[in-house]
Design a protein around this motif. Structure first.
Motif, PDB file in Angstrom:
ATOM      1  N   CYS A 100      -1.879   6.777  15.044  1.00 15.57           N
ATOM      2  CA  CYS A 100      -0.868   5.625  14.556  1.00 15.57           C
ATOM      3  C   CYS A 100       0.550   6.231  14.760  1.00 15.57           C
ATOM      4  CB  CYS A 100      -0.900   5.369  12.951  1.00 15.57           C
ATOM      5  SG  CYS A 100      -2.412   4.311  12.928  1.00 15.57           S
ATOM      6  N   ALA A 101       0.355   7.315  15.499  1.00 12.41           N
ATOM      7  CA  ALA A 101       1.834   8.667  15.145  1.00 12.41           C
ATOM      8  C   ALA A 101       1.990   8.010  16.922  1.00 12.41           C
ATOM      9  CB  ALA A 101       2.645   9.543  15.425  1.00 12.41           C
ATOM     10  N   LEU A 124       5.583   4.733   4.570  1.00 15.50           N
ATOM     11  CA  LEU A 124       5.027   5.101   5.410  1.00 15.50           C
ATOM     12  C   LEU A 124       5.482   3.089   6.367  1.00 15.50           C
ATOM     13  CD1 LEU A 124       2.966   6.223   7.267  1.00 15.50           C
ATOM     14  CD2 LEU A 124       1.150   5.014   6.518  1.00 15.50           C
ATOM     15  N   ASN A 130      -0.803   9.375   4.754  1.00 20.33           N
ATOM     16  CA  ASN A 130      -0.175   8.774   6.211  1.00 20.33           C
ATOM     17  C   ASN A 130      -1.043   7.918   6.948  1.00 20.33           C
ATOM     18  OD1 ASN A 130      -2.846  10.164   5.928  1.00 20.33           O
ATOM     19  ND2 ASN A 130      -1.303  12.657   7.091  1.00 20.33           N
ATOM     20  N   VAL A 131      -1.664   7.667   6.417  1.00 16.86           N
ATOM     21  CA  VAL A 131      -2.733   5.889   6.471  1.00 16.86           C
ATOM     22  C   VAL A 131      -2.838   4.882   5.636  1.00 16.86           C
ATOM     23  CG1 VAL A 131      -4.122   7.382   8.324  1.00 16.86           C
ATOM     24  CG2 VAL A 131      -4.722   6.505   5.829  1.00 16.86           C
ATOM     25  N   ASP A 140       0.452  -1.415  -0.243  1.00 17.71           N
ATOM     26  CA  ASP A 140      -0.366   0.074  -0.269  1.00 17.71           C
ATOM     27  C   ASP A 140       0.696   1.690   0.230  1.00 17.71           C
ATOM     28  OD1 ASP A 140      -1.783   2.512   1.152  1.00 17.71           O
ATOM     29  OD2 ASP A 140      -2.912   0.790   1.734  1.00 17.71           O
ATOM     30  N   ASN A 141       1.931   1.008   1.314  1.00 17.01           N
ATOM     31  CA  ASN A 141       2.754   2.420   1.459  1.00 17.01           C
ATOM     32  C   ASN A 141       3.846   2.370   1.809  1.00 17.01           C
ATOM     33  OD1 ASN A 141       3.681   4.573   1.357  1.00 17.01           O
ATOM     34  ND2 ASN A 141       1.105   6.057   2.022  1.00 17.01           N
ATOM     35  N   VAL A 184       7.883   4.104   8.288  1.00 15.43           N
ATOM     36  CA  VAL A 184       7.812   4.437   9.157  1.00 15.43           C
ATOM     37  C   VAL A 184       7.661   4.028  10.824  1.00 15.43           C
ATOM     38  CG1 VAL A 184       6.771   6.547  10.108  1.00 15.43           C
ATOM     39  CG2 VAL A 184       8.556   6.823   8.311  1.00 15.43           C
ATOM     40  N   ARG A 185       6.751   3.021  10.149  1.00 13.74           N
ATOM     41  CA  ARG A 185       5.524   2.057  11.374  1.00 13.74           C
ATOM     42  C   ARG A 185       7.020   0.770  11.181  1.00 13.74           C
ATOM     43  NH1 ARG A 185       3.017   5.660  11.372  1.00 13.74           N
ATOM     44  NH2 ARG A 185       0.951   6.557  10.865  1.00 13.74           N
ATOM     45  N   ALA A 243      -3.725   9.208  11.397  1.00 17.23           N
ATOM     46  CA  ALA A 243      -2.467   9.545  11.176  1.00 17.23           C
ATOM     47  C   ALA A 243      -2.224   9.931  12.441  1.00 17.23           C
ATOM     48  CB  ALA A 243      -2.119   9.818  10.286  1.00 17.23           C
ATOM     49  N   TYR A 263       6.679   9.948  13.422  1.00 23.65           N
ATOM     50  CA  TYR A 263       6.533  11.459  11.978  1.00 23.65           C
ATOM     51  C   TYR A 263       5.280  10.603  11.104  1.00 23.65           C
ATOM     52  CZ  TYR A 263       7.402  12.321   7.072  1.00 23.65           C
ATOM     53  OH  TYR A 263       7.757  12.502   5.985  1.00 23.65           O
TER      54      TYR A 263
END
Lengths: 318, 287, 257
Positions: free
Chosen positions: C169-170, B174, C107-108, B170-171, B177-178, C166, C101
């Motif tokens: 989650c952060a 991101l 951002n999701v 998907d990304n 970062v996760r 988002a 971040y």
């Protein structure tokens, strides 16, 4: 021996034609074609079927036009989609052509193929000079295709294509006109593949589906990658060296006696695959790098069209 | 007759489902359509043949062996080729996968020759039911594929690994970062999809003779199934595979059997003409 | 006027980590073989403050925050979070070190459900204290609507809701410092207000926030301090209350403050 050399030269010529065509499509227009073998086969069969009735020249024109038309259709269908889709469609096309040639026996002779294809100038050729005539014919054909490709690369048409080739942002910003140019380049490439098929048919005077396996496609890619994407001269060198290497490795059997014929051919074909991958990784610019044309050459001051591209391209990176 | 064709089509579709799922998952993570899927299928069949005929192992173990071999082959290809070219865009990856395909096909040819081979199987009598014939190979195929698909569905939908795979598809940035390492997820995905293709190769070897070019017979239907489902959509790929399988078999009512691939090709063309997202979503149009 | 032109902080500023949540010294970064986009930034941020980074288009704001998050490698300089040097860490390890971040858009995970997004926010982050059910409850208390529809696909959420997800989650990773890249991008004015309120709530929960914003008015309203970037360098640092928008126009176009 002489006739063997003629054969090698003709095969180099066919490979060069196919390579030039793929260089137009992939190297210049950035449109990948995995169905090369299908277009070559179509060209060969078109000539084989029509030449006895309409003469060699009209048959070749027909072959070129048919291949151009079909490649235009395929690219039009996928031009707005991701690259992957054109690739898939062309893979499919190559297979479908092979299946049709095998199964439409009434037209193509099925697995038996077509024999007795008349060569150009056959009536005027003195006995024993057949190879010489076809050799000259092949060289003329390659020279013409080369000159044409070079002219195309240098024309405004080629300049725009080269400028947008690697930058989808610009392509999108310029929209339809560029897409149309790319479709046209793809079609011209298809036509040249058809002509390569025609040369193949004229030289062998006998064709069947087993001569047009996907390995032709692999040779063409190898030639373009080795020659350097976008460089026509490099391409001729690339096609030449590949055919020579392939021919030379035929004699490996004498050196490695424990290897049988099938294994040898597997080794040679596998080598092409290894070559493609290695060249992509190690020398992406090819043996002869695409000539670096200066900015001014791309966009002369008086050129009306795509001058803002550069700014756009740079803006896209920020 | 129609019922029989439908059943055959269903089984063909199930067989296609595994490589189509593999293709679409790899597309999700690597963003290219792996041309080598046919050759990998061939490799799976030969690996199964080696285990079954040369080593004399029973078929289930041969299938496990094939899954392992093709899985490792995929990881190796990724390590040596695809990962190194990833930054260079999907066309380069496509061309590279053609090279890889050529290499794999010819490794098989070098090792086993061009002669057609088949597994060492006891001939079992087909089951007849209401005039429909179901043979042993078809039942095996259906059973194995259904189990594999259920396991894969659970993996994708309910496990952390599955979530990580979908997140990377998907990304990717991101996901990074996760804390999801793209590289690790990519390796596992290659291994698992390779296993799927390997098993499919053995099942294909039950259905037809094993030869170096056998994968080519599946190439277009596999692509058609993945496109039909929308490249990148796992559920779509499975549904697409079933539809393609059934359409191919049904077409033999009106077309000669050798034209089955033309059905797949026409499906691709029609979809690209009218519905570029596949039947089940996923964007194909580039901006 | 309290505003002072940015001077490099004395080296000793990096010595006492208790006084700053985020410390950046001599940071340089750029893309590929191009020149530096971030050209030597020095900055220190106190705990539980909101600092807004503003600047004209192309000033390197976004690249700056990406470098902090680890998506763009630093070419020189160092980044510290609560005194720990994180310059060499991967983006994921930075999260474990307390630096979360939220990217600008996308951002999701649009193809995953809300519940899956929330799960993914922590399940691959190892070795971060204070991550667990307790933190989950605290975060969901900040954004109550997220708990109500766990099976909704994140891609089907509105822009504002997506932004909340988002943030959540952060925050699940229990960060010391939260980086926000243009949280107002693409949102309607009303939603921008709600988003900024959420940022304040996040700060009140004890998190240090650094955000990059185009929407200067909205950002000034909530920030403690403002940092102006021009051409990859810090050109002004001031208390938010002391900065008038009119002053900024001059700065953006390169006049001395």
């Amino acid at each position: 021996m002489i006739s063997y050399l003629v054969t090698v030269v003709i095969f180099v010529a066919i490979a060069a034609l196919v390579g030039l065509a793929l260089n137009l499509q992939w190297g210049l227009a950035g449109l990948v074609n995995f169905g090369v073998s299908g277009f070559v086969a179509l060209g060969a069969y078109a000539v084989a079927i029509t030449a006895p009735h309409v003469g060699w020249l009209a048959a070749m024109a027909f072959a070129a036009l048919m291949c151009a038309g079909l490649s235009m259709l395929l690219s039009l269908l996928t031009i707005r989609l991701e690259e992957n889709y054109l690739a898939i469609v062309t893979i499919g096309f190559g297979e479908i052509v092979r299946i049709l040639l095998l199964n439409e026996g009434w037209l193509t002779g099925g697995a038996l193929g077509i024999s007795g294809i008349p060569r150009p100038f056959a009536g005027m050729t003195p006995a024993g000079w057949g190879d010489g005539v076809i050799l000259v014919f092949a060289v003329v054909l390659v020279t013409a295709a080369f000159a044409f490709s070079e002219a195309l690369v240098r024309s405004p048409f080629g300049r725009v294509l080269r400028a947008v080739r690697d930058d989808p942002t610009v392509t999108a910003a310029l929209g339809k006109p560029v897409l149309a140019l790319r479709v046209r380049a793809f079609a011209v490439g298809g036509a040249i593949m058809g002509l390569a098929g025609a040369l193949h048919a004229f030289f062998l005077t006998y064709i069947d589906p087993s001569q047009f396996t996907p390995i032709i496609t692999a040779y063409a890619f190898m030639a373009v990658i080795a020659g350097g994407r976008g460089s026509n001269l490099g391409l001729i060198l690339g096609a030449g060296s590949i055919m020579l290497i392939l021919e030379a490795t035929r004699f490996l059997k004498d050196i490695i006696p424990w290897i049988d014929g099938v294994q040898l051919s597997a080794l040679r074909l596998g080598m092409i695959g290894v070559g493609i991958v290695l060249m992509l990784i190690l020398r992406p610019q090819g043996l002869v790098a695409e000539p670096k044309r200066r900015y001014g050459e791309f966009f002369p001051k008086d050129a009306a069209g795509p001058a803002p591209n550069r700014a756009l391209a740079e803006g896209g990176k920020a | 007759m129609v019922a029989q064709l439908f059943l055959n089509g269903l089984v063909t579709g199930l067989l296609l489902a595994l490589p189509a799922l593999a293709l679409t998952l790899i597309f999700g993570i690597m963003r290219f359509a792996n041309f080598a899927v046919g050759a990998l299928l061939t490799l799976g069949a030969y690996a199964g043949y080696l285990a079954n005929v040369t080593f004399g192992l029973p078929l289930p173990m041969a299938a496990a062996f094939a899954a392992l071999v093709v899985g490792l082959a995929c990881v190796l290809c990724d390590e040596l080729v695809f990962e190194r070219l990833r930054e260079r865009g999907s066309i380069t990856l496509l061309v590279a996968s053609m090279g890889v395909s050529l290499v794999i096909e010819n490794i098989c040819r070098f090792a086993f020759g061009n002669a057609a081979r088949s597994f060492d199987l006891a001939v079992a009598r087909p089951i007849r039911w209401n005039g429909i014939r179901i043979n042993y190979e078809q039942m095996t195929t259906a059973g194995v594929v259904v189990v594999a698909l259920i396991l894969f569905h659970l993996l994708l939908s309910a496990s952390p690994l599955g979530r990580a795979m979908r997140a990377v598809a998907d990304n990717p940035s991101l996901a990074a970062v996760r804390g999801v390492e793209r590289r690790t997820v990519a390796r596992i995905t290659w291994m698992l999809t390779g296993a799927l293709i390997g098993i499919a190769g053995v099942l294909a070897g039950l259905d037809r003779a094993i030869d170096p070019l056998m994968g080519w017979n599946y190439q277009i239907p596999i692509f058609a199934a993945a496109i039909l489902g929308g490249l990148g959509s796992p559920l779509g790929a499975v549904a697409g595979a079933l539809l393609i399988g059934i359409a191919e078999e049904m077409s033999t009512l009106v077309l000669p059997p050798s034209y089955r691939q033309i059905v797949s090709f026409s499906v691709i063309l029609l979809l690209l003409l009218f519905r570029t997202n596949g039947l089940f979503g996923a964007k194909a149009v580039r901006k | 006027m309290n505003a002072h032109a940015a001077a490099p902080p004395p080296a000793s500023a990096l010595d006492d980590p208790r006084d700053h949540a985020l410390a950046v010294a001599g940071l340089r970064a750029g893309y590929g073989r191009g020149g530096d986009i971030v050209c030597g930034i020095d900055m220190i941020q106190k705990p539980e403050t909101i600092v807004t980074v503003i600047g004209p288009n192309g000033s390197g704001k976004s690249s700056f925050i990406k470098t902090l998050a680890g998506l763009l490698p630093a070419r020189a300089g160092r980044i510290e979070v609560t005194g720990r040097d994180i310059t060499a860490l991967s983006p994921a390890r930075r999260v474990a070190a307390g630096l979360a971040y939220v990217p600008q858009e996308a951002n999701v995970f649009a193809s995953l459900t809300i519940a899956e997004n929330l799960k993914l926010a922590t399940e691959f982050i190892r070795g971060r204290a204070g991550v667990g059910p307790g933190q989950r409850e605290r975060v969901l208390a900040l954004f109550p609507e997220l708990g109500q529809r766990p099976k909704t696909l994140a891609g089907n959420l509105s822009g504002g809701q997506r932004q909340m997800l988002a943030f959540a989650c952060a925050l699940l990773a229990n960060p010391e410092v939260l980086l926000l890249d243009e949280p107002s991008a693409g949102l309607s004015p009303k939603i921008v207000g709600e988003t900024m309120e959420a940022v304040v709530r996040v700060r009140e929960a004890g998190v240090t926030v650094l955000l990059v914003e185009q929407n200067v008015a909205a950002a000034l309203a909530i920030a403690d301090e403002v940092v102006v970037l021009v051409a990859g360098r810090l050109s002004l640092r001031a208390k938010a209350g002391d900065v008038k928008q009119a002053d900024l126009a001059g700065l953006f176009f390169g006049k001395e403050a």
